[in-house]
Scaffold this motif. Structure first.
Motif, short mmCIF file in Angstrom:
data_model
loop_
_atom_site.label_atom_id
_atom_site.label_comp_id
_atom_site.label_asym_id
_atom_site.label_seq_id
_atom_site.Cartn_x
_atom_site.Cartn_y
_atom_site.Cartn_z
N LEU A 1 0.79 -1.24 -0.08
CA LEU A 1 0.03 -0.13 0.03
C LEU A 1 0.98 1.07 0.12
O LEU A 1 0.47 2.22 -0.76
N THR A 2 1.71 1.31 0.67
CA THR A 2 3.00 2.40 0.73
C THR A 2 3.40 2.58 -0.64
O THR A 2 3.51 3.67 -1.03
N LYS A 3 3.87 1.65 -1.36
CA LYS A 3 4.33 1.94 -2.58
C LYS A 3 3.16 2.38 -3.88
O LYS A 3 3.26 3.16 -4.45
N VAL A 4 2.07 1.95 -3.63
CA VAL A 4 0.65 2.23 -4.49
C VAL A 4 0.70 3.48 -4.20
O VAL A 4 0.39 4.38 -5.08
N VAL A 5 0.60 3.89 -2.74
CA VAL A 5 0.02 5.41 -2.56
C VAL A 5 1.15 6.31 -2.90
O VAL A 5 1.13 7.45 -3.62
N GLY A 6 2.49 5.81 -3.05
CA GLY A 6 3.72 6.76 -3.49
C GLY A 6 3.63 6.77 -4.85
O GLY A 6 4.16 7.97 -5.12
N ARG A 7 2.88 6.17 -5.73
CA ARG A 7 2.80 6.28 -7.21
C ARG A 7 1.47 7.05 -7.32
O ARG A 7 0.94 7.18 -8.55
N ARG A 8 0.60 7.53 -6.41
CA ARG A 8 -0.29 8.19 -6.42
C ARG A 8 -1.62 7.47 -7.10
O ARG A 8 -2.18 7.85 -8.35
N VAL A 9 -1.65 6.05 -7.15
CA VAL A 9 -2.46 5.38 -7.59
C VAL A 9 -4.00 5.49 -6.57
O VAL A 9 -3.89 5.24 -5.40
N PRO A 10 -5.16 5.72 -7.23
CA PRO A 10 -6.21 6.12 -6.38
C PRO A 10 -6.56 4.44 -5.68
O PRO A 10 -6.54 3.43 -6.64
#
Length: 68
Positions: free
Chosen positions: A15-24
């Motif tokens: 989740l940290t990686k996904v959020v870091g890539r600004r994925v909704p």
């Protein structure tokens, strides 16, 4: 360390990686209600509750659907 602790840590890393890539991130409202997940549980990740209309629009937008 229990197996569930490892899985939770891996989920948090993902989740940290996904959020870091600004994925909704959208969570199924019915699934969350069944598991007593509330908006404050989603807030740290910037996630929102989704609904069938939102999920259908995402599937129509995507050229591929990935499931487990």
């Amino acid at each position: 360390m229990s197996d569930s602790t490892v899985r939770c840590r891996r989920l948090e890393e993902t989740l940290t990686k996904v959020v870091g890539r600004r994925v909704p991130i959208y969570a199924c409202g019915a699934c969350c209600r069944a598991r007593s997940v509330v908006q404050t549980d989603l807030d740290p990740w910037g996630a929102k509750f989704g609904n069938p209309t939102i999920f259908l629009s995402l599937v129509e937008w995507a050229d591929r659907v990935i499931t487990e």
